[in-house]
Design an enzyme around this catalytic site. Structure first.
Site, PDB file in Angstrom:
ATOM      1  N   ARG A 117      39.488  46.398  41.467  1.00  0.00           N
ATOM      2  CA  ARG A 117      38.551  46.890  40.467  1.00  0.00           C
ATOM      3  C   ARG A 117      38.917  45.916  39.139  1.00  0.00           C
ATOM      4  O   ARG A 117      38.260  45.380  38.369  1.00  0.00           O
ATOM      5  CB  ARG A 117      38.488  48.379  40.082  1.00  0.00           C
ATOM      6  CG  ARG A 117      37.916  48.966  41.186  1.00  0.00           C
ATOM      7  CD  ARG A 117      37.752  50.534  40.901  1.00  0.00           C
ATOM      8  NE  ARG A 117      36.888  50.847  39.646  1.00  0.00           N
ATOM      9  CZ  ARG A 117      36.962  51.862  38.990  1.00  0.00           C
ATOM     10  NH1 ARG A 117      37.747  53.021  39.335  1.00  0.00           N
ATOM     11  NH2 ARG A 117      36.047  52.061  37.887  1.00  0.00           N
ATOM     12  N   CYS A 167      42.093  53.152  31.985  1.00  0.00           N
ATOM     13  CA  CYS A 167      41.569  53.137  33.304  1.00  0.00           C
ATOM     14  C   CYS A 167      40.138  52.818  33.247  1.00  0.00           C
ATOM     15  O   CYS A 167      39.605  52.208  32.650  1.00  0.00           O
ATOM     16  CB  CYS A 167      42.013  54.309  34.095  1.00  0.00           C
ATOM     17  SG  CYS A 167      41.493  55.850  33.203  1.00  0.00           S
TER      18      CYS A 167
END
Length: 287
Positions: free
Chosen positions: A180, A239
């Site tokens: 990611r 995050c």
């Protein structure tokens, strides 16, 4: 009175603890009601349930990320309403390696509450240690006297992260999975990639195969190598939505490397603004 637990607590320590305020933070990003369903099936006796979307986050606007922080005074009042008292030991747990419980740990430190810890190894460790469970929801408690105090942790807005691209005063640390971070896949947010210059430390790297955290010494060694010459106080964690970034903060604090900051809006807020730059790929390996 014994010293409070401020980072992690083992299943055996929790079993021997009296008067703790226990919170089940179980959640599943793909199935948002799965955590509460699991709680209703079985939980640690006396534990209440707090939902990531409804209790630990503010409403979304489309520009403030997937899990924006709630108003701190309102959240403190909510905890007092649920029965939390000043200086009472809080223990948070989930069923995902502390990835959601870490959010509550950080939020309580944000409200100035030191006596908060994450159950090491979470629900699975509790059951493996022979801990008992119940399905009945605890009766409502009398309101507690919990109040917000000066924050023990710091949060930064998107503009500070953007300014950092120019100033370079902070190291930005991304807790998402490497694929990611690299923009190779993006199953949740509309844009893949990472904040330019950010390093990657997948939060699950903090755990051992059994789901408990690595030792303080190993965590300190790994983070010291990652940070190189950076002071922990000059690190900004993030995050996808300000949740698992707290896991890295917890790991660093447990290792004695306190003082890092959180960018709560994280990637979901960053990529919602098309004017913010995006980087992809992995940084080149050092020679």
């Amino acid at each position: 009175m014994s010293a409070p637990y401020t980072t992690l607590i083992s299943a055996s320590e929790l079993a021997a603890l009296k008067g703790a305020f226990i919170v089940d933070c179980s959640h599943d990003l793909a199935q948002p009601e799965a955590g509460q369903f699991a709680y209703e099936q079985a939980h640690i006796p006396g534990a209440i349930f707090l939902h990531l979307d409804r209790d630990l986050s503010a409403p979304k606007t489309g520009r403030n990320g997937r899990h924006p922080l709630p108003d701190p005074d309102a959240f403190a009042a909510r905890l007092a309403q649920l029965g939390l008292c000043r200086d009472q030991q809080v223990v948070a747990y989930d069923r995902a390696g502390g990835s959601f419980a870490g959010r509550l740990w950080w939020m309580l430190r944000w409200l100035g509450h030191d006596a908060t810890a994450v159950l090491d190894g979470d629900w699975q460790a509790w059951m493996a240690a022979g801990g008992v469970s119940e399905s009945a929801v605890p009766a409502a408690r009398a309101p507690g006297d919990f109040r917000r105090r000066p924050a023990r942790v710091g949060a930064v807005p998107a503009r500070d992260v953007l300014d950092n691209l120019r100033s370079g005063k902070h190291l930005v640390l991304d807790a998402r999975a490497p694929e990611r971070y690299a923009g190779e896949i993006e199953p949740i947010d509309p844009v893949g990639g990472h904040i330019p210059g950010a390093k990657n430390r997948f939060f699950q790297t903090n755990l051992q195969p059994d789901g408990t955290f690595k030792s303080r010494e190993q965590l300190r060694e790994e983070f010291t190598a990652l940070l190189e010459d950076w002071d922990p106080r000059d690190v900004i964690h993030h995050c996808g939505s300000g949740v698992t970034g707290c896991h890295n903060l917890l790991a660093m604090t447990h290792a004695g490397m306190d003082g890092s900051l959180l960018y709560p809006g994280s990637w979901s807020e960053w990529c919602a603004d098309p004017s913010n730059p995006v980087a992809t790929g992995h940084p080149p390996a050092k020679a």
